[in-house]
Design a protein around this motif. Structure first.
Motif, PDB file in Angstrom:
ATOM      1  N   UNK A   1     -56.430 -13.099 -87.923  1.00 23.32           N
ATOM      2  CA  UNK A   1     -57.502 -12.740 -88.463  1.00 23.32           C
ATOM      3  C   UNK A   1     -58.928 -13.724 -88.198  1.00 23.32           C
ATOM      4  N   UNK A   2     -59.764 -13.162 -87.561  1.00 25.43           N
ATOM      5  CA  UNK A   2     -61.097 -14.123 -87.312  1.00 25.43           C
ATOM      6  C   UNK A   2     -61.999 -14.276 -88.615  1.00 25.43           C
ATOM      7  N   UNK A   3     -62.504 -15.324 -88.664  1.00 24.00           N
ATOM      8  CA  UNK A   3     -63.268 -15.515 -89.983  1.00 24.00           C
ATOM      9  C   UNK A   3     -64.430 -14.293 -90.233  1.00 24.00           C
ATOM     10  N   UNK A   4     -64.853 -13.486 -89.212  1.00 28.15           N
ATOM     11  CA  UNK A   4     -65.687 -12.724 -89.450  1.00 28.15           C
ATOM     12  C   UNK A   4     -64.768 -11.236 -89.792  1.00 28.15           C
ATOM     13  N   UNK A   5     -63.511 -11.164 -89.395  1.00 28.57           N
ATOM     14  CA  UNK A   5     -62.760 -10.086 -89.936  1.00 28.57           C
ATOM     15  C   UNK A   5     -62.340 -10.339 -91.493  1.00 28.57           C
ATOM     16  N   UNK A   8     -65.358  -9.337 -93.643  1.00 36.14           N
ATOM     17  CA  UNK A   8     -65.599  -8.130 -93.566  1.00 36.14           C
ATOM     18  C   UNK A   8     -64.349  -7.495 -94.669  1.00 36.14           C
ATOM     19  N   UNK A   9     -63.227  -8.123 -94.807  1.00 36.15           N
ATOM     20  CA  UNK A   9     -62.241  -7.496 -95.708  1.00 36.15           C
ATOM     21  C   UNK A   9     -62.591  -8.010 -97.097  1.00 36.15           C
ATOM     22  N   UNK A  10     -63.136  -9.101 -97.454  1.00 35.13           N
ATOM     23  CA  UNK A  10     -63.520  -9.436 -98.740  1.00 35.13           C
ATOM     24  C   UNK A  10     -64.718  -8.394 -99.212  1.00 35.13           C
ATOM     25  N   UNK A  11     -65.758  -8.289 -98.217  1.00 33.27           N
ATOM     26  CA  UNK A  11     -66.637  -7.068 -98.478  1.00 33.27           C
ATOM     27  C   UNK A  11     -66.194  -5.932 -99.104  1.00 33.27           C
ATOM     28  N   UNK A  12     -65.026  -5.417 -98.096  1.00 28.76           N
ATOM     29  CA  UNK A  12     -64.414  -4.100 -98.536  1.00 28.76           C
ATOM     30  C   UNK A  12     -63.830  -4.198 -99.917  1.00 28.76           C
ATOM     31  N   UNK A  13     -63.120  -5.397-100.142  1.00 30.17           N
ATOM     32  CA  UNK A  13     -62.355  -5.488-101.428  1.00 30.17           C
ATOM     33  C   UNK A  13     -63.497  -5.461-102.605  1.00 30.17           C
ATOM     34  N   UNK A  14     -64.577  -5.968-102.426  1.00 27.78           N
ATOM     35  CA  UNK A  14     -65.722  -5.868-103.353  1.00 27.78           C
ATOM     36  C   UNK A  14     -66.451  -4.590-103.686  1.00 27.78           C
ATOM     37  N   UNK A  15     -66.369  -3.601-102.285  1.00 32.62           N
ATOM     38  CA  UNK A  15     -66.628  -2.475-102.600  1.00 32.62           C
ATOM     39  C   UNK A  15     -65.655  -1.819-103.603  1.00 32.62           C
ATOM     40  N   UNK A  16     -64.394  -1.934-103.252  1.00 30.62           N
ATOM     41  CA  UNK A  16     -63.235  -1.308-104.241  1.00 30.62           C
ATOM     42  C   UNK A  16     -63.530  -1.801-105.644  1.00 30.62           C
ATOM     43  N   UNK A 119     -67.825 -13.284-106.362  1.00 27.85           N
ATOM     44  CA  UNK A 119     -67.941 -13.901-105.102  1.00 27.85           C
ATOM     45  C   UNK A 119     -66.834 -13.568-104.232  1.00 27.85           C
ATOM     46  N   UNK A 120     -67.640 -13.538-103.080  1.00 28.61           N
ATOM     47  CA  UNK A 120     -66.610 -13.108-101.973  1.00 28.61           C
ATOM     48  C   UNK A 120     -66.860 -14.239-100.567  1.00 28.61           C
ATOM     49  N   UNK A 121     -65.464 -14.626-100.321  1.00 29.25           N
ATOM     50  CA  UNK A 121     -65.737 -15.875 -99.428  1.00 29.25           C
ATOM     51  C   UNK A 121     -64.111 -15.857 -98.706  1.00 29.25           C
ATOM     52  N   UNK A 122     -64.243 -16.129 -97.529  1.00 31.92           N
ATOM     53  CA  UNK A 122     -63.069 -16.376 -96.711  1.00 31.92           C
ATOM     54  C   UNK A 122     -62.406 -17.843 -97.085  1.00 31.92           C
ATOM     55  N   UNK A 123     -60.867 -17.872 -96.928  1.00 37.03           N
ATOM     56  CA  UNK A 123     -60.259 -18.987 -97.523  1.00 37.03           C
ATOM     57  C   UNK A 123     -60.763 -20.423 -97.251  1.00 37.03           C
ATOM     58  N   UNK A 213     -60.519 -14.133 -98.941  1.00 39.18           N
ATOM     59  CA  UNK A 213     -59.831 -13.602 -97.882  1.00 39.18           C
ATOM     60  C   UNK A 213     -59.039 -14.583 -97.036  1.00 39.18           C
ATOM     61  N   UNK A 214     -57.703 -14.282 -96.816  1.00 38.90           N
ATOM     62  CA  UNK A 214     -56.896 -15.438 -96.040  1.00 38.90           C
ATOM     63  C   UNK A 214     -56.068 -14.628 -95.118  1.00 38.90           C
ATOM     64  N   UNK A 215     -55.211 -15.456 -94.560  1.00 35.85           N
ATOM     65  CA  UNK A 215     -54.020 -14.784 -93.399  1.00 35.85           C
ATOM     66  C   UNK A 215     -53.186 -13.773 -94.282  1.00 35.85           C
ATOM     67  N   UNK A 216     -52.980 -13.757 -95.539  1.00 38.05           N
ATOM     68  CA  UNK A 216     -51.985 -12.919 -96.168  1.00 38.05           C
ATOM     69  C   UNK A 216     -52.861 -11.765 -96.996  1.00 38.05           C
ATOM     70  N   UNK A 217     -54.036 -11.736 -96.616  1.00 41.93           N
ATOM     71  CA  UNK A 217     -55.028 -10.428 -97.069  1.00 41.93           C
ATOM     72  C   UNK A 217     -56.081 -11.086 -98.050  1.00 41.93           C
ATOM     73  N   UNK A 218     -56.475 -10.108 -99.148  1.00 42.54           N
ATOM     74  CA  UNK A 218     -57.301 -10.499-100.014  1.00 42.54           C
ATOM     75  C   UNK A 218     -56.852 -11.069-101.168  1.00 42.54           C
ATOM     76  N   UNK A 219     -57.116 -12.152-101.918  1.00 45.08           N
ATOM     77  CA  UNK A 219     -56.465 -12.593-103.009  1.00 45.08           C
ATOM     78  C   UNK A 219     -57.695 -12.285-104.361  1.00 45.08           C
ATOM     79  N   UNK A 220     -57.374 -11.806-105.398  1.00 42.46           N
ATOM     80  CA  UNK A 220     -58.279 -11.622-106.599  1.00 42.46           C
ATOM     81  C   UNK A 220     -58.045 -12.793-107.614  1.00 42.46           C
ATOM     82  N   UNK A 221     -58.914 -13.661-107.577  1.00 36.48           N
ATOM     83  CA  UNK A 221     -58.749 -14.872-108.601  1.00 36.48           C
ATOM     84  C   UNK A 221     -59.871 -14.639-109.468  1.00 36.48           C
ATOM     85  N   UNK A 222     -59.464 -15.304-110.725  1.00 31.74           N
ATOM     86  CA  UNK A 222     -60.301 -15.517-111.978  1.00 31.74           C
ATOM     87  C   UNK A 222     -60.336 -17.027-112.241  1.00 31.74           C
TER      88      UNK A 222
END
Ligand code: 5RP
Length: 225
Positions: A1-5, A8-16, A119-123, A213-222
């Motif tokens: 996945x590109x950094x832009x993708x 967008x994946x973490x943005x979608x996860x934040x919407x959820x 917080x939404x961020x790529x890896x 957001x990383x290569x294996x999808x979006x991780x939810x961390x606390x």
């Protein structure tokens, strides 16, 4: 996945994450930057499900309004249930460096008024120790040289961000070569320099949730202890 993708994946996860908590009177706190922009663009689909937003910059306010989302003054809303924003660096405690887009002061104000900071961020933003990204410090213009000298005493290599004026009419100094061992203490130390408006360490009020957001999808961390 590109950094832009990934953004967008973490943005979608934040919407959820927030969708089940949206009501007709909900006002959301919205951050600034390219990742926050992805979130704003996705939020547009839900515009009829909540009241509106408080923005951490003029740029985000415009983007929200362009999508038909009403923007409110923070002074008229009180606290917001969620603040959603990106970061330049984030560690395991969910302390962050922010302000790459020069919006740190308003970001910190809206974050302070939020019940939950997502917080939404790529890896690429995840670090063991904060400081490889130059730490932004917003300063009152007449204090810029004084603050820079004080930053040198603390071990930083301060560089004036030429040509940038913040939404508050101030200037930015970026601290290079400034690795940070104790983000909570350093945030307070920097804020104590006369002429500093805010610094980009978000440690006293860290994030509650990191959607990474990383290569294996979006991780939810606390935050780790
Ligand atoms: C702006 C910020 C941004 O959240 C930070 O710079 C991250 O931006 P991006 O999502 O474009 O990487 O603090 O002041």
């Amino acid at each position: 996945m590109t950094q832009d993708e990934l953004k967008d994946a973490v943005a979608a996860a934040a919407i959820d994450e927030i969708r089940p908590h949206l009501y007709r009177d909900t006002v959301l706190g919205i951050g600034t930057g390219s990742t926050a922009n992805c979130f704003i663009d996705r939020l547009a689909e839900l515009r009829d499900d909540f009241k509106g937003a408080v923005a951490s910059s003029e740029a985000s306010a415009k983007r929200l309004q362009d999508h038909g989302i009403e923007v409110f003054e923070l002074n008229s809303t009180g606290n917001v249930p969620f603040y959603i924003d990106g970061a330049d660096e984030v560690n395991a405690h969910l302390h962050m460096i922010k302000g790459g887009g020069a919006a740190l002061t308003r970001e910190k104000i809206v974050a302070a008024c939020s019940e939950r900071f997502i917080c939404i961020a790529d890896a690429s933003k995840r670090v063991a120790r904060l400081g490889a990204f130059p730490l932004p410090v917003e300063v009152i213009p007449m204090a810029r040289s004084y603050v820079a000298r004080e930053l040198v005493k603390l071990g930083a290599d301060p560089v004036y961000r030429q040509g940038v004026v913040t939404d508050n009419g101030n200037q930015i100094i970026d601290c290079y070569d400034f690795m940070i061992d104790d983000p909570v203490a350093m945030e307070a130390r920097l804020n104590a320099i006369v002429g500093v408006v805010t610094n980009g360490l978000f440690a006293a009020r860290s994030a509650d949730v990191l959607l990474l957001g990383g290569p294996n999808g979006v991780e939810r961390l606390t935050p780790s202890e």
